[in-house]
Design an enzyme around this catalytic site. Structure first.
Site, PDB file in Angstrom:
ATOM      1  N   LYS A 114       0.813  -1.214   0.000  1.00  0.00           N
ATOM      2  CA  LYS A 114       0.000   0.000   0.000  1.00  0.00           C
ATOM      3  C   LYS A 114       0.850   1.269   0.000  1.00  0.00           C
ATOM      4  O   LYS A 114       0.545   2.227  -0.705  1.00  0.00           O
ATOM      5  CB  LYS A 114      -0.913  -0.039   1.230  1.00  0.00           C
ATOM      6  CG  LYS A 114      -1.837   1.122   1.378  1.00  0.00           C
ATOM      7  CD  LYS A 114      -2.766   0.865   2.535  1.00  0.00           C
ATOM      8  CE  LYS A 114      -1.995   0.435   3.772  1.00  0.00           C
ATOM      9  NZ  LYS A 114      -2.140   1.310   4.919  1.00  0.00           N
ATOM     10  N   ARG A 145     -10.615   3.996  10.258  1.00  0.00           N
ATOM     11  CA  ARG A 145     -10.404   2.645  10.769  1.00  0.00           C
ATOM     12  C   ARG A 145     -11.709   1.997  11.190  1.00  0.00           C
ATOM     13  O   ARG A 145     -11.789   0.785  11.284  1.00  0.00           O
ATOM     14  CB  ARG A 145      -9.500   2.715  12.014  1.00  0.00           C
ATOM     15  CG  ARG A 145      -8.033   2.685  11.683  1.00  0.00           C
ATOM     16  CD  ARG A 145      -7.347   1.503  12.350  1.00  0.00           C
ATOM     17  NE  ARG A 145      -6.227   1.043  11.533  1.00  0.00           N
ATOM     18  CZ  ARG A 145      -5.007   1.580  11.590  1.00  0.00           C
ATOM     19  NH1 ARG A 145      -4.749   2.569  12.398  1.00  0.00           N
ATOM     20  NH2 ARG A 145      -4.047   1.103  10.827  1.00  0.00           N
ATOM     21  N   ARG A 156      11.098 -12.090   4.684  1.00  0.00           N
ATOM     22  CA  ARG A 156      11.965 -10.996   5.135  1.00  0.00           C
ATOM     23  C   ARG A 156      13.019 -11.480   6.111  1.00  0.00           C
ATOM     24  O   ARG A 156      12.734 -12.283   7.003  1.00  0.00           O
ATOM     25  CB  ARG A 156      11.126  -9.930   5.854  1.00  0.00           C
ATOM     26  CG  ARG A 156      10.291  -9.088   4.938  1.00  0.00           C
ATOM     27  CD  ARG A 156       9.524  -8.138   5.817  1.00  0.00           C
ATOM     28  NE  ARG A 156       8.734  -7.193   5.057  1.00  0.00           N
ATOM     29  CZ  ARG A 156       7.875  -6.342   5.628  1.00  0.00           C
ATOM     30  NH1 ARG A 156       7.717  -6.349   6.947  1.00  0.00           N
ATOM     31  NH2 ARG A 156       7.191  -5.505   4.905  1.00  0.00           N
ATOM     32  N   ARG A 203      -2.317 -10.616  12.440  1.00  0.00           N
ATOM     33  CA  ARG A 203      -2.485  -9.220  12.024  1.00  0.00           C
ATOM     34  C   ARG A 203      -3.445  -9.120  10.855  1.00  0.00           C
ATOM     35  O   ARG A 203      -4.258  -8.198  10.775  1.00  0.00           O
ATOM     36  CB  ARG A 203      -1.129  -8.614  11.642  1.00  0.00           C
ATOM     37  CG  ARG A 203      -0.467  -7.902  12.803  1.00  0.00           C
ATOM     38  CD  ARG A 203       0.981  -7.590  12.529  1.00  0.00           C
ATOM     39  NE  ARG A 203       1.173  -6.676  11.414  1.00  0.00           N
ATOM     40  CZ  ARG A 203       2.253  -6.686  10.627  1.00  0.00           C
ATOM     41  NH1 ARG A 203       3.203  -7.568  10.824  1.00  0.00           N
ATOM     42  NH2 ARG A 203       2.371  -5.811   9.661  1.00  0.00           N
TER      43      ARG A 203
END
Ligand SMILES: [Zn+2]
Length: 212
Positions: free
Chosen positions: A13, A88, A127, A171
């Protein structure tokens, strides 16, 4: 042009927000950033926010709306803005619509960057970070020359807790639960644009440019 962008953590994003910001000549505004700015500048709202956060409480929708309202009144927003990380909640979205309406404005488009959960998990679990110098690697897109060893300093690479599959899935589920009502809300208003994010950065950017 007033825009909002939605995308799960790891959906890319930030990169697309930057692209739209340049393309349209409007600032990309992350609410996390304006919170930090207000706190650092010790504005009346910033002081209030620092107080609330130091108690470990959540900042109310009313305060979030106020701080976004202050930010979009600034000069650089005269041609519009791109919001990232706001709204949100449904009350925030509705409150924001009313606030814009009062000044004769509205949200023109809401971009939803849609990436399959498995792709995000794949991206983020790849990662690696150097223990010594903090250099970032990605086993898929930016692998180190030697397995587990930093190209820059020879330090050991490790996986952050945040990049472990369990953490990521958690998440993501929080994100989906939180965002779904907002996606539905903007869809019902006919301003939602869904972009297939399971492609290369430039393909996604092209798609967004043609839709706006
Ligand atoms: Zn290193």
């Amino acid at each position: 042009m007033n825009l909002i962008i939605f995308g799960a953590p790891g959906a890319g994003k930030g990169t697309q927000a930057e692209f739209v910001s340049k393309e349209k000549g409007i600032p990309s505004i992350s609410t996390g950033e304006i919170f930090r700015e207000a706190v650092a500048a010790k504005t009346p709202l910033g002081i209030k926010i620092a107080e609330i956060m130091s108690k470990g409480s959540l900042v109310s929708d009313g305060i979030v709306l106020k701080i976004v309202e202050e930010r979009i009144k600034k000069d650089d927003c005269k041609n519009g803005f791109l919001l990232d990380g706001f709204p949100r909640t449904l009350p925030q979205a509705k409150g924001f619509d009313n606030l814009l309406l009062a000044s004769g404005k509205k949200i023109d488009e809401v971009i939803s960057l849609d990436v399959a959960e498995e792709n995000i998990v794949q991206r983020l679990t790849s990662r690696r970070i150097c223990k010594k110098c903090g250099a970032k690697f990605n086993l898929e897109t930016l692998p180190p020359k030697i397995d587990g060893v930093c190209d820059n300093c020879g330090g050991e690479l490790f996986q952050r807790e945040d990049d472990m599959e369990k953490t990521i899935r958690h998440r993501l589920s929080v994100y989906y639960i939180e965002t779904q009502p907002l996606i539905e809300y903007y869809k019902s208003k006919g301003i939602l644009v869904t972009v297939d994010g399971n492609r290369s950065v430039s393909e996604i950017s092209q798609d967004i440019a043609s839709l706006l």
